[in-house]
Write an enzyme that holds these catalytic residues in place. Structure first.
Site, PDB file in Angstrom:
ATOM      1  N   SER A 165       0.834  -1.193   0.000  1.00 29.25           N
ATOM      2  CA  SER A 165       0.000   0.000   0.000  1.00 29.25           C
ATOM      3  C   SER A 165       0.876   1.252   0.000  1.00 29.25           C
ATOM      4  O   SER A 165       1.792   1.388   0.800  1.00 29.25           O
ATOM      5  CB  SER A 165      -0.900   0.005   1.241  1.00 29.25           C
ATOM      6  OG  SER A 165      -1.705   1.160   1.253  1.00 29.25           O
ATOM      7  N   GLY A 166       0.573   2.170  -0.935  1.00 34.34           N
ATOM      8  CA  GLY A 166       1.344   3.403  -1.041  1.00 34.34           C
ATOM      9  C   GLY A 166       2.512   3.311  -1.987  1.00 34.34           C
ATOM     10  O   GLY A 166       3.260   4.278  -2.143  1.00 34.34           O
ATOM     11  N   THR A 170      -1.881   2.111  -8.061  1.00 39.03           N
ATOM     12  CA  THR A 170      -3.035   2.723  -8.737  1.00 39.03           C
ATOM     13  C   THR A 170      -2.585   3.720  -9.798  1.00 39.03           C
ATOM     14  O   THR A 170      -3.136   3.756 -10.914  1.00 39.03           O
ATOM     15  CB  THR A 170      -3.926   3.422  -7.696  1.00 39.03           C
ATOM     16  OG1 THR A 170      -4.342   2.474  -6.722  1.00 39.03           O
ATOM     17  CG2 THR A 170      -5.155   4.015  -8.363  1.00 39.03           C
ATOM     18  N   ASN A 216      -1.253   5.016   3.250  1.00 34.93           N
ATOM     19  CA  ASN A 216      -1.582   5.554   1.926  1.00 34.93           C
ATOM     20  C   ASN A 216      -2.831   6.411   2.068  1.00 34.93           C
ATOM     21  O   ASN A 216      -3.801   6.014   2.712  1.00 34.93           O
ATOM     22  CB  ASN A 216      -1.842   4.406   0.939  1.00 34.93           C
ATOM     23  CG  ASN A 216      -1.965   4.915  -0.484  1.00 34.93           C
ATOM     24  OD1 ASN A 216      -1.817   6.105  -0.740  1.00 34.93           O
ATOM     25  ND2 ASN A 216      -2.217   4.021  -1.410  1.00 34.93           N
ATOM     26  N   SER A 219      -5.764   4.613  -0.700  1.00 40.15           N
ATOM     27  CA  SER A 219      -5.558   3.170  -0.773  1.00 40.15           C
ATOM     28  C   SER A 219      -6.798   2.495  -1.335  1.00 40.15           C
ATOM     29  O   SER A 219      -7.926   2.751  -0.907  1.00 40.15           O
ATOM     30  CB  SER A 219      -5.253   2.615   0.615  1.00 40.15           C
ATOM     31  OG  SER A 219      -5.115   1.220   0.572  1.00 40.15           O
ATOM     32  N   SER A 220      -6.594   1.616  -2.334  1.00 33.70           N
ATOM     33  CA  SER A 220      -7.706   0.852  -2.913  1.00 33.70           C
ATOM     34  C   SER A 220      -8.086  -0.245  -1.948  1.00 33.70           C
ATOM     35  O   SER A 220      -7.253  -1.074  -1.571  1.00 33.70           O
ATOM     36  CB  SER A 220      -7.293   0.262  -4.256  1.00 33.70           C
ATOM     37  OG  SER A 220      -6.953   1.268  -5.160  1.00 33.70           O
ATOM     38  N   GLY A 444      -0.628  -6.526  -2.530  1.00 32.67           N
ATOM     39  CA  GLY A 444       0.775  -6.900  -2.483  1.00 32.67           C
ATOM     40  C   GLY A 444       1.225  -7.196  -1.078  1.00 32.67           C
ATOM     41  O   GLY A 444       0.533  -6.963  -0.097  1.00 32.67           O
ATOM     42  N   GLU A 446       3.276  -6.771   2.401  1.00 34.67           N
ATOM     43  CA  GLU A 446       3.677  -5.630   3.209  1.00 34.67           C
ATOM     44  C   GLU A 446       4.507  -6.108   4.384  1.00 34.67           C
ATOM     45  O   GLU A 446       4.434  -7.279   4.779  1.00 34.67           O
ATOM     46  CB  GLU A 446       2.458  -4.865   3.733  1.00 34.67           C
ATOM     47  CG  GLU A 446       1.731  -4.084   2.664  1.00 34.67           C
ATOM     48  CD  GLU A 446       0.706  -3.145   3.251  1.00 34.67           C
ATOM     49  OE1 GLU A 446       0.645  -3.069   4.477  1.00 34.67           O
ATOM     50  OE2 GLU A 446      -0.016  -2.495   2.485  1.00 34.67           O
TER      51      GLU A 446
END
Length: 1509
Positions: A165-166, A170, A216, A219-220, A444, A446
Site C-alpha cells: 500500500s502506497g 493505482t 496511503n 488506498s484501494s 501486495g 507488506e
C-alpha cells in the site's frame, strides 16, 4: 523472462584493497575496502569510517566501474546481488529516474511528487513503436510491448501491477490504461469512445472503493482487473472491470488516523442545496466518520472531487436520476450510523435512545423510501422461522447495533457491486474480440515492524515478528500466494527452458514452492476454507470450535502452528522473503460472521419493498429465496472461485510484471530507506529470482555469430576458456554459459592482455610507418615527374583529335538542321496563308449576319429608350437647377468668409508690424541709456583710480619726520556722497536691465504666439481658397452639363416627332462611347481630381473597358513567362506597377484588374516543388509589394505635395523648418517620378493585402521545402557511425568526399544550392536572412531533442562528431556573409552549448554556477539535469558532473515543479512569418529602380508605348 547474465555471490578469494559490501544494521548494506585478510576472517574499512571484522563468506564484491547514476537494466550489472540491486535503485532514485528494468520486469519506485514531463503526450509519442529497452524504462514501454506482442503474435496479454500500500500501484495502472487508450483509441469525431469510459471509470471506483489508511492517503480497498478488448485493427472494442473482495467492515469500523470511503466526505462537502436535501452536515457529527480525528486530506478538495465524480458518472453512462439515488443511499447509511439504542420496557428489548436517534431513523427511512416503523422493527426485532410458524422476538441494544451495522455494510456492498455492473454494461463487451490486454491492480506483500492488528485491504503478508490479522487479510494473502506461484512458473521455469533449448548439462534448481500452502488453504476437503464453510453451516458452531477443528486437521503440518497463550488463533508460514519474517497469526473471532454471505431476512424484505426503484433493485427477491430453498454461500468460497477464474485468465495470456516499491513510510520525496526497499524486494520475489539465477549459469552478454560452422567456433571458444583456466562453464548452441564471477575474471584478464599487446603493436607500427613514409615520398616524386610528361603529350594528341571530329560533326549537323528548318518554315507559311484566307471569308460572313441582326434590334430599341432617357434627363435638369442655386449661395458665403479672414489677416499683420517697430524703438532707447550709464560708471571709476594715485604720490613726497595729521573732512564727505550716488545709480541700472530683459522675453513670446496664429490663419485661408476653387469648378461643370442636356433635349424633341431615328443626335462610336459623351468630355473643364495625364504631361481620355481588358491580357501573357531581371530587379513586377500606375487602377472604385493578377499569381505558384520557380515569384511579388507600399496612401490622406506658402510669415516658417540636404536634387526628383504616391481606393488596398498574403505563402513554401530536405539528413547527423571513434575529428575538420558518413556535407550542399537559387532570382536579402534563421532554428530544435531523448546520442564521441558538423555550419555562415546568413548562427545556441558541455573532459570539477553562467547559460535546470544524468563516455570513460551538482539541480527542479507545475525540457519549433511589410520596405531603396527597363516584348506593342518614358 527474467534474464540475469552476470551474477556473483560471496567470493572466497578476497584480497587486500578489494571493494566489498558488508551488512550494516542501519543501512542494510554499506561499502568498504578490505584492509586485512586472516584466513576466512577479513577486516573492512567502511565508507562511514567504522572498521568491521566479518567472515569472507558474508561479504559481496563491489563493482568499482559501475556508473554513478546506475544502469537502466540491472541485468547489465557486473555483480547482481542484494547490495548491487539496492545501490543501483538508490542511485537512480536520487536523480529522479524512478523506473528500472530487471530483464522484462519493471521496478517502479514511488517518487511522492509530480513529474509531469514524464507522462505527457509527447512522451507517449516517443515510446510508440519503440523497441523494448531502446528508450529509458517506463510503464509506457511495458504497455507498448504488450500491445505490439498482441498485434504481432495474436496472443492476449496481461500486465500485473503489485506492491504494498502506497507504492503507486493505482497511479501505474492509470498510466498503463492511458497509454493503451492512446494506442487503441478512436478519433474525436466518433462520439464517446470506450477508452474514455474506461479511463473515467477510475474516478468513480476510487470515490466508492478507496480510503485513507495508515500507509496511503488513497488506498484501494478492493482488487481490480481491467480487461481491454481489441478488434482485428488493434482498436479498443470493449472492456470489463472485475473487482475482488471489497472491505465492507470499513463502513462501520475505523481506526485512527484512517478515514472511511471518500464518497462520504465528498457528499458532506457537496453544494449547500445538496447537503440540505439529504439533511447532512459536518463529518464530525456522524458516527461512521468521527471514530478517527482525520477528516481532510492534504492537497485534496472534497467539493471539487464531488463535482469531478459527478462528471465521471456522466461519462460512464450513469443518468442523473441514478446519481441522485446513489447519493441518497450514501446519506441514508450516514444517518443509519447515528441511530443509538437503549434498553426497552421488556426484558432483552431495545428502542432508539433519544429524539436525535429517532430523527436519524426517520431520515434514513425517508431516504430509503421505506416505512420508518418497519425499519425500527428490522433493527430492534428478529424473526425466527420454524417449520410451523415464524416467531418474532426482541433483541438487546448491542444486537440491535450489530444489526444496524450489518444493514449498512450490506447496502454499501450491494451499491458498489451495482456500480461495477453498470460500468461494465455501459462500456460494453465485444463478444467477437479475440484479443485482450488485462491490467491487474492487485494486493501486495507488506512488512510491519510491530505487533498490531491489520485489517487493511491492499496490504499483503504481515512480515514483522508475528502479525495478528483477520479474515479479509487472510483472503488477500491467499491471492498473493496464488500470484507468487504464477510468477515462479512463468519466470523461473523459463530460465530453465533456456538451458534446455541450448542443450547444456544442468540439474534442476530448487526454489521455494508454495503449493503446500495453497493445498492447506483451498483443498476441497480438509482445507481451511472448506472447514470454515462447514463451521458456518452448523447452527451452534463458534470461532472456538472452528479453531479446534483446524488444530486437529493440521497439527502435523509444517506450515501451520498454534500460537502460545491463544485459544482460537492460528499461525501460517507464508511465502515472503526471509524465513524469519513470514509467520502470520490470524484471529478467528470474526471469521464466521465475515464469511457468511447472506442478508438478514427482515432487511431484505424492508428494502425490497422500498418505493425507490433503485433501492428495491439492489435487493431483488430471487427464486431460491422465494421457495425457501436457498443454498449456503460463503465469501471465502466465492472469492476462491473468482481467484481461480483470474488465474485461468492470466494463464491464457502472456504476462508482464511491474513491481511497485515504496521508498519510505513517511510518504515524502527524496527519502530512500534501504531496509524498507530491501524487504519489499524480498517479499516481491525479486531476490528469490536472483538466488535462483546465482544457482544456475549466467549468460555471455552477446550471442556468438558463427561465420563458417558452429563446431569450429564452439571449439575456438572452448580453447580460449581452457587457456584462461576457467572451470564449470558450458558451451551451448548459440551462447556460452559462465558460472558466477567468471565474467568479471575474464574482463580483468582481457584488460591485462590488451594493455600489454597495445604497447608492442604501437612500437612496431610506428617504425614501419616511418620507413614506409620515406619510401612513398621518394616514389611519389619520381612518378609525378614522369606523369607530367606523359600527360602533356597525351592531352595534346587527344585535343587535336577531338577538335577535328567536332568540326566535321558540326558541319553535318548544321547542314541537316538548316534544311529541316527551311522545309518547316515553307510548310508553316503555306498553311498560315491558307488559314488566313479561310478565316477572312468566314469572319466576313459572320460579321455581316451579326451586324444585320443587331442593326434591326438596335433601331427598334433606341426609339423607345431615347424617349425615356429624354424624360429622365429633363427631370434631372430641373433638380440640377435647384442644386445650382444652393451651390451659388454656398459660394457667396465662402467668399464672404474668405474676405473676412483676409481682412483679419491684414489687420494682424499691421498690428504685428506696429508692435515690432515699437519694440525696436524701445530696445534702441534702452541700449542707448545702458551705454551712457556704462560710460559714466567707467569715468567715475577712472577718477577714483587717479585720485588714489595722486594721494599715493603726495604721501611719498611728504618727509617722514613731519608727521602732521591733516584730514580734509569736506573732501571725504564729498567723496562719500558721490560714492553713494554711484552705487544707487548702478543698482538702478541693474534693476532696469533686469526689467528690460523680462519685457524682451515677454515680447518674444507674444510675437511667437501671434506668428503661430498668423500661420494658422494663412493655412485656413489656403484651404478655403482650395474649397472655393473646387466649388467653382463643380458649378461650372454643372452649368456646362445643363447647357448640353438642354440642347440634346430640344434636339430629341424636334427630330423624334419627324420619325427619322437614323439621324438621331446620339451617334454610336466604334469603342462604345456616344458622340455626346465625347463632346461633353471635351467641353467640360477638367478638375484636378479627374485630370488624366500621360508621362509627357499631355492630357488624354482614359481607355475604354474593352480596350483595357485586352491590354491586361497582353500584360499577363507577357509577365507569366520568365522575363528576367534588369539592374538586379525583377522586370515583371516593375512592368506591372508601371502599367497599373498608367491605367490609374489604384484610384478606381471598381476594377477587375487586381483579381486577374491575383489569379495569375496563384496559378503560377502551383508547382511548389521547384525552389527556382518559387524564388522567381518571391522576388517579383516582394518587389511589387514594396512599390505598392511606397506609392499607395489611403483615401482622404493629406496630399503628397504641400501647398507652397506665399506670405512672408509662411516663407519664414518654411525657412526655419528646412535644413540643407546632402542628397542630390536631380536623383530625388527622378526617384519620385519613378515611384510616386497616389490616393488608393478599396480595390487597390485589398490587392495589397492579398499580395502580402502571397509573399508570406511563397516564403513559407521555400522555407518548408528546405526543412524537408534537411530533416532526413539531420536524423543521420545526430549520432556518430559505429566505426567512428573520434580519432579523425580530433585533428579538425576532415570530411572527405568519399566518406560514407559525410551527411553534414549534404546539409551544406542543400544550403548552398538554395542560396545560389535565391541570389540568381535577386530575392531581397532580408527574406534570405529570415529563411536561413528559421531553418537553423529548426536544426537546433531537432538536434537538441535527439540529444535529450536518446541516451546513445549523449556521449563524448557523439559530441565531438556533432561539434565538427556545427563547425561546418559556422564556416558556411562566414562564407555566406552576414548579408545573407544574418543571425542564423545564433539560432544554434542550445545545441552549441550542449555539445560544448559534452566534449569537456573533467566535468566532475565543474561547479553548478560555472555551468549555468559560463558553459550553458541558455539551458534550463531540467535540460542540464537530463544531459548530466544520461551522459556516458564510450571513448575515455570520463565521469559526469559531481553528485553535489546533481543534487543542486534536483533541488532546483523540485522548487520549480512546486511553483510552476513543472515545465517540459523540450523546445518549440516556430513556423510563423518573421517579417513585416515595413521590414521589406526598409531593405529596398527607391533609387535602385531608376535604370530598370520594362519587358522588351511590351515595348513593341502600341498600347504600351508609355513604357518608353
Amino acid at each position: 523472462m527474467l534474464f540475469l547474465p552476470r551474477i556473483l555471490v560471496a567470493s572466497a578469494a578476497t584480497g587486500v584493497g578489494s571493494l566489498v559490501w558488508v551488512e550494516d544494521p542501519n543501512e542494510a548494506w554499506i561499502d568498504g575496502e578490505v584492509v586485512a585478510v586472516n584466513g576466512e576472517d577479513i577486516t573492512v574499512l567502511c565508507t562511514s569510517g567504522n572498521t568491521v571484522f566479518v567472515r569472507s563468506s558474508n561479504v559481496y564484491p563491489k563493482d568499482a566501474g559501475s556508473p554513478s547514476c546506475g544502469v537502466d537494466d540491472m541485468t547489465k550489472l557486473a555483480y547482481l546481488h542484494e547490495p548491487g540491486v539496492l545501490q543501483n535503485l538508490k542511485s537512480r532514485y536520487d536523480i529522479n529516474e524512478i523506473y528500472t528494468y530487471t530483464g522484462s520486469i519493471l521496478i517502479a519506485v514511488n517518487p511522492f511528487q509530480r513529474l509531469p514531463h514524464l507522462y505527457d503526450s509527447h512522451m507517449m509519442e516517443q515510446y510508440k513503436g519503440a523497441a523494448f529497452g531502446e528508450l529509458s524504462p517506463h510503464p509506457f514501454a511495458v504497455a507498448d510491448a504488450a500491445y505490439r506482442l498482441m498485434i504481432n503474435d495474436g496472443k492476449s496479454q496481461a500486465i500485473l501491477v503489485s506492491g504494498e500500500s502506497g507504492a503507486g500501484k493505482t497511479e501505474s495502472t492509470k498510466l498503463l490504461m492511458r497509454y493503451l487508450a492512446y494506442m487503441g483509441g478512436r478519433s474525436a469525431g466518433e462520439g464517446r469512445s470506450v477508452e474514455q469510459q474506461v479511463l473515467e471509470s477510475n474516478p468513480v471506483l476510487e470515490a466508492f472503493g478507496n480510503a485513507k489508511t495508515v500507509r496511503n492517503n488513497n488506498s484501494s480497498r478492493f482488487g481490480k482487473f481491467v480487461e481491454l478488448q481489441f478488434d482485428q485493427r488493434g482498436r479498443i472494442s470493449g472492456a470489463a472491470v472485475r473487482t475482488y473482495l471489497l472491505e465492507r467492515s470499513r463502513v462501520c469500523q475505523l481506526s485512527d488516523p484512517e478515514r472511511n470511503y471518500h464518497c462520504f466526505y465528498m457528499l458532506c462537502a457537496a453544494p449547500q442545496e445538496e447537503v440540505q436535501k439529504y439533511k447532512l452536515g459536518n463529518p464530525r457529527t456522524f458516527h461512521y466518520l468521527n471514530q478517527t480525528n482525520c477528516y481532510e486530506l492534504d492537497g485534496v478538495d472534497d467539493a471539487k472531487e464531488y463535482v469531478a465524480t459527478r462528471k465521471a458518472m456522466d461519462t460512464v453512462g450513469i443518468s442523473v436520476q441514478e446519481q441522485d439515488a446513489i447519493f441518497r443511499v450514501i446519506a441514508a447509511i450516514l444517518h443509519l450510523g447515528n441511530i443509538e439504542f437503549a434498553k426497552g420496557k421488556e426484558i432483552d428489548s431495545s428502542t432508539p435512545k433519544d429524539e436525535k436517534s429517532w430523527f436519524h431513523l426517520r431520515t434514513s427511512a425517508e431516504l430509503f423510501m421505506c416505512d420508518a416503523k418497519a425499519l425500527e422493527d428490522s433493527l430492534c426485532k428478529k424473526v425466527i422461522t420454524t417449520r410451523d410458524e415464524s416467531i418474532i422476538t426482541d433483541v438487546d441494544p448491542k444486537t440491535a447495533a450489530s444489526r444496524r451495522d450489518a444493514l449498512a455494510k450490506v447496502v454499501y456492498s450491494r451499491l458498489f457491486d451495482w456500480l461495477v455492473d453498470t460500468i461494465n454494461i455501459s462500456i460494453g463487451q465485444d463478444k467477437n474480440s479475440k484479443y485482450l490486454i488485462g491490467v491487474l491492480d492487485i494486493y501486495g506483500f507488506e512488512s510491519f515492524k510491530t505487533n498490531r492488528c491489520l485489517t487493511g485491504m491492499v496490504g499483503g503478508l504481515g512480515c514483522g515478528f508475528v502479525v495478528h490479522i483477520s479474515f479479509e487479510q487472510f483472503c488477500i494473502n491467499l491471492t498473493n500466494e496464488k500470484l507468487q506461484q504464477h510468477f515462479n512458473q512463468h519466470v523461473f521455469k523459463m530460465e530453465q527452458e533456456e538451458y534446455t533449448r541450448e542443450e547444456i548439462n544442468w540439474s534442476y534448481i530448487e526454489f521455494i514452492d508454495n503449493q503446500d500452502i495453497l493445498d492447506m488453504i483451498e483443498k476441497k476437503r480438509g482445507g481451511i476454507i472448506a472447514l470454515l464453510d462447514q463451521a458456518c453451516m452448523l447452527p451452534r458452531s463458534t470461532h472456538e470450535t472452528f479453531a479446534e477443528s483446524l488444530y486437529r486437521e493440521f497439527k502435523s503440518h509444517k506450515r501451520f502452528s498454534k500460537p502460545k497463550l491463544a485459544r482460537s488463533d492460528f499461525t501460517i508460514c507464508h511465502y515472503a522473503g526471509d524465513v524469519s519474517f513470514n509467520y502470520v497469526t490470524y484471529q478467528t473471532e470474526l471469521f464466521l460472521d465475515k464469511n457468511k454471505d447472506y442478508v438478514i431476512g427482515e432487511h431484505q424484505a424492508l428494502l425490497n419493498a422500498s418505493e425507490c426503484s433503485f433501492v428495491s433493485g439492489l435487493f431483488p427477491v430471487s427464486d431460491e429465496e422465494s421457495s425457501k430453498q436457498s443454498k449456503f454461500s460463503s465469501i471465502g468460497s466465492r472469492f476462491k472461485q473468482q481467484l481461480q477464474s483470474l488465474l485461468e485468465t492470466l494463464s491464457s495470456t502472456e504476462p508482464h510484471y511491474i513491481r511497485c516499491v515504496k521508498p519510505n513510510n513517511l510518504l515524502k520525496p527524496a527519502i530512500f530507506e534501504n531496509h524498507n526497499v530491501l524487504q519489499q524486494l524480498r517479499c516481491g520475489g525479486v531476490m528469490e529470482a536472483i538466488r535462483i539465477s546465482c544457482a544456475g549459469h549466467g549468460c555471455w552478454p552477446f550471442r556468438l555469430h558463427f561465420i563458417y560452422d558452429s563446431s569450429s567456433e564452439a571449439a575456438a571458444c572452448k580453447k580460449l576458456l581452457e587457456k584462461v583456466g576457467l572451470d564449470g562453464y558450458q558451451i551451448g548452441k548459440t551462447k556460452v554459459f559462465l558460472r558466477a564471477g567468471q565474467m568479471a575474471e575474464l574482463d580483468a584478464r582481457r584488460t591485462e592482455v590488451l594493455g600489454r599487446s597495445a604497447s608492442i603493436i604501437q612500437r612496431k607500427v610506428r617504425s614501419y610507418m616511418a620507413r614506409e613514409l620515406t619510401r612513398l615520398v621518394y616514389e611519389s616524386m619520381r612518378r609525378e615527374v614522369a606523369s607530367l610528361r606523359i600527360q602533356k603529350y597525351l592531352r595534346m594528341h587527344l585535343a587535336s583529335k577531338a577538335f577535328r571530329e567536332i568540326c566535321s560533326s558540326a558541319l553535318c549537323i548544321q547542314t541537316g538542321m538548316r534544311a529541316m528548318a527551311a522545309r518547316n518554315e515553307l510548310r508553316c507559311r503555306s498553311e498560315t496563308r491558307a488559314a488566313i484566307v479561310i478565316q477572312s471569308h468566314s469572319r466576313k460572313l459572320l460579321a455581316r449576319l451579326e451586324y444585320t441582326k443587331l442593326k434591326k434590334a438596335a433601331i427598334t430599341t433606341q426609339c423607345a429608350w431615347r424617349s425615356k432617357v429624354a424624360r429622365g434627363e429633363l427631370r434631372k435638369l430641373k433638380m440640377a437647377a435647384r442644386e445650382t442655386g444652393a451651390l451659388q449661395a454656398a459660394k457667396n458665403k465662402l467668399e464672404k468668409q474668405v474676405e473676412e479672414l483676409t481682412w483679419r489677416l491684414q489687420l494682424e499683420k499691421r498690428m504685428r508690424t506696429d508692435l515690432e517697430e515699437a519694440k525696436i524703438k524701445e530696445n534702441t532707447k534702452l541700449q542707448t541709456a545702458l551705454k551712457e550709464l556704462q560710460l559714466q560708471f567707467k569715468e567715475t571709476k577712472d577718477m577714483l583710480l587717479k585720485e588714489k594715485e595722486v594721494s599715493t604720490r603726495a604721501a611719498e613726497q611728504v618727509p617722514v619726520i613731519q608727521e602732521i595729521p591733516v584730514i580734509d573732512h569736506e573732501m571725504m564727505d564729498k567723496l562719500g556722497a558721490e560714492n553713494k550716488k554711484l552705487k544707487a545709480l548702478v543698482s538702478s541700472l541693474e534693476s532696469k536691465i533686469v526689467e528690460t530683459e523680462k519685457k524682451y522675453e515677454e515680447t518674444n513670446k507674444l510675437c511667437e504666439e501671434r506668428l503661430k496664429q498668423a500661420m494658422d490663419a494663412e493655412s485656413l485661408m489656403v484651404k478655403l481658397k482650395t474649397n472655393m476653387h473646387t466649388l467653382q469648378e463643380k458649378i461650372s461643370d454643372m452649368e456646362t452639363e445643363n447647357k448640353i442636356l438642354r440642347q440634346q433635349t430640344l434636339l430629341t424633341a424636334s427630330k423624334g416627332v419627324a420619325g427619322h431615328p437614323s439621324e438621331f443626335g446620339y451617334k454610336v462610336l466604334q469603342n462604345g462611347f456616344h458622340a455626346s459623351d465625347t463632346i461633353r468630355a471635351n467641353d467640360l473643364p477638367q478638375s484636378p481630381e479627374k485630370a488624366y495625364e500621360t508621362p509627357d504631361s499631355k492630357p488624354r481620355r482614359p481607355p475604354s473597358d474593352r480596350q483595357q481588358h485586352e491590354d491586361v491580357d497582353t500584360l499577363m501573357e507577357c509577365v507569366v513567362k520568365d522575363v528576367g531581371f534588369s539592374q538586379g530587379k525583377p522586370v515583371a513586377a516593375f512592368t506591372i506597377y508601371k502599367s497599373l500606375l498608367h491605367w490609374r487602377s489604384f484610384e478606381a472604385e471598381r476594377t477587375s484588374v487586381f483579381d486577374r493578377l491575383i489569379q495569375m499569381i496563384g496559378s503560377a505558384i502551383e508547382d511548389q516543388e521547384s525552389n527556382n520557380h518559387m524564388a522567381y515569384w518571391l522576388s517579383n511579388t516582394s518587389t511589387l509589394l514594396f512599390l505598392l507600399q511606397k506609392s499607395l496612401k489611403p483615401a482622404g490622406a493629406a496630399a503628397a505635395t504641400p501647398v507652397k506658402p506665399t506670405s512672408l510669415f509662411g516663407r519664414m516658417a518654411m525657412g526655419f523648418r528646412s535644413s540643407p540636404s546632402t542628397v542630390s536634387l536631380a536623383a530625388a526628383a527622378a526617384a519620385l517620378d519613378t515611384v510616386r504616391q497616389v490616393e488608393a481606393k478599396y480595390p487597390a488596398l485589398l490587392f495589397k493585402q492579398q499580395l502580402t498574403a502571397y509573399v508570406e505563402k511563397i516564403y513559407g513554401i521555400i522555407r518548408d521545402n528546405l526543412k524537408k530536405e534537411l530533416s532526413s539528413l539531420l536524423a543521420l547527423c545526430i549520432q556518430a557511425p559505429r566505426t567512428y571513434k573520434g580519432n579523425v575529428l580530433r585533428s579538425g575538420r576532415s570530411f572527405g568526399k568519399d566518406s560514407q558518413t559525410n551527411h553534414w556535407q549534404g546539409i551544406i550542399d542543400c544550403l548552398n544550392s538554395l542560396l545560389t537559387i535565391l541570389k540568381e532570382n535577386f530575392v531581397p536579402p532580408v527574406l534570405i536572412q529570415k529563411i536561413y534563421a528559421q531553418t537553423f532554428a529548426s536544426i537546433n530544435v531537432q538536434l537538441f531533442h535527439s540529444l535529450l531523448l536518446r541516451r546513445e546520442c549523449c556521449t563524448f564521441s557523439n559530441g565531438e562528431y556533432v561539434k565538427s558538423g556545427l563547425a561546418e555550419l559556422e564556416l558556411w555562415c562566414c562564407q555566406a556573409k552576414e548579408e545573407y546568413a544574418g543571425s542564423a548562427w545564433d539560432e544554434l545556441k542550445h545545441i552549441r552549448q550542449a555539445v560544448g558541455f559534452l566534449v569537456i573532459h573533467q566535468k566532475y570539477r565543474i561547479s553548478y554556477d560555472e555551468i549555468t553562467n559560463d558553459l550553458c547559460p541558455m539551458l534550463n535546470v531540467q535540460q542540464l539535469h537530463r544531459i548530466c544524468t544520461i551522459y556516458w563516455d564510450d571513448n575515455y570513460n570520463t565521469r559526469s558532473v559531481s553528485p553535489e551538482v546533481i543534487a543542486s539541480m534536483r533541488v532546483l527542479m523540485t522548487e520549480e515543479s512546486s511553483t510552476s507545475g513543472g515545465n517540459s525540457f523540450l523546445l518549440d519549433d516556430s513556423s510563423s512569418i518573421p517579417f513585416s511589410v515595413d521590414d521589406l520596405s526598409n531593405s529596398i531603396d527607391i533609387k535602385d529602380f531608376l535604370d530598370v527597363n520594362p519587358a522588351p516584348e511590351l515595348l513593341e506593342h502600341h498600347a504600351f508605348q508609355f513604357l518608353h518614358n
